[in-house]
Design a protein around this motif. Structure first.
Motif, PDB file in Angstrom:
ATOM      1  N   SER A   1     -22.193 -30.083 -28.024  1.00  0.00           N
ATOM      2  CA  SER A   1     -20.794 -28.908 -27.178  1.00  0.00           C
ATOM      3  C   SER A   1     -19.866 -29.446 -26.885  1.00  0.00           C
ATOM      4  CB  SER A   1     -21.369 -27.489 -26.944  1.00  0.00           C
ATOM      5  OG  SER A   1     -20.618 -26.836 -26.704  1.00  0.00           O
TER       6      SER A   1
ATOM      7  N   ALA B   1     -18.837 -26.806 -23.650  1.00  0.00           N
ATOM      8  CA  ALA B   1     -19.886 -27.513 -22.909  1.00  0.00           C
ATOM      9  C   ALA B   1     -19.675 -28.628 -21.893  1.00  0.00           C
ATOM     10  CB  ALA B   1     -21.452 -26.664 -23.558  1.00  0.00           C
TER      11      ALA B   1
ATOM     12  N   ALA C   1     -26.411 -28.579 -20.647  1.00  0.00           N
ATOM     13  CA  ALA C   1     -24.914 -28.810 -20.923  1.00  0.00           C
ATOM     14  C   ALA C   1     -24.505 -30.319 -20.934  1.00  0.00           C
ATOM     15  CB  ALA C   1     -23.551 -27.627 -20.058  1.00  0.00           C
TER      16      ALA C   1
END
Length: 202
Positions: A7, A10, A55
């Motif tokens: 991601s 993130a 993350a």
């Protein structure tokens, strides 16, 4: 060839957080004021451990040998030929072995992203009698058709499925899955826990 998917939002936000924490740690060390500074350090450490685990660390890695799923506290390696099925909902779910499922943490598809993808997949309505749509070059048109109605997670799921099917066509051996603990996440959490205990005891 190794391909890493994660991601991006993130990942970027996690690095912004780390810069923020670094500046605050320097300030707390320079202006150390006893227990209050120690408590602030403990809070920053606990939040940073969480940010790292959810993350920074998660990634989906496609290698020549197989699929590597890096989740917050575990890393799973699946040889391509051992993958039986791939489905995509909110996350990418990879079925292998005796009905075992690896849920990949990244990339994920939100309801909003899926709605946008479905909108891209429907042809645009023409306005007026003589309205014409701009003609895209062949390469761009092919890319638009390939991504029509698909999220990033759908596309990565297709890549995994294609590699698994290709390995089976080549009659590659379906080796065992390997699951290991992520000692880096555990170490970061342990450091945060030590600081929290120190703040409580002090």
């Amino acid at each position: 060839m190794k391909q890493v998917y994660r991601s991006k939002a993130a990942y970027v936000m996690a690095w912004v957080w780390l810069v923020f924490v670094a500046l605050n740690v320097v300030d707390l060390i320079v202006r150390y004021s006893g227990k209050s500074s120690l408590v602030a350090l403990a809070v920053l450490a606990a939040l940073t451990a969480l940010v790292y685990a959810v993350a920074l660390r998660p990634a989906t890695v496609l290698t020549e040998e197989g699929l590597v799923g890096r989740n917050p506290f575990r890393t799973t390696f699946l040889p391509w030929a051992s993958i039986e099925d791939v489905s995509v909902s909110h996350s990418i779910n990879v079925r292998y072995g005796d009905d075992q499922v690896l849920r990949l943490w990244t990339p994920m598809s939100s309801a909003r992203e899926r709605a946008k993808a479905q909108q891209r997949g429907t042809p645009a309505k023409q306005r007026g009698r003589f309205a014409t749509e701009p003609v895209l070059p062949k390469a761009e048109q092919a890319a638009a058709e390939a991504f029509a109605g698909k999220t990033h997670a759908d596309w990565v799921g297709d890549q995994i499925r294609e590699r698994a099917e290709s390995a089976k066509r080549r009659s590659e051996e379906a080796g065992p899955a390997r699951v290991t603990w992520s000692y880096d996440s555990i170490a970061v959490l342990a450091i945060a826990l030590v600081l929290v205990i120190a703040a409580i005891v002090a």
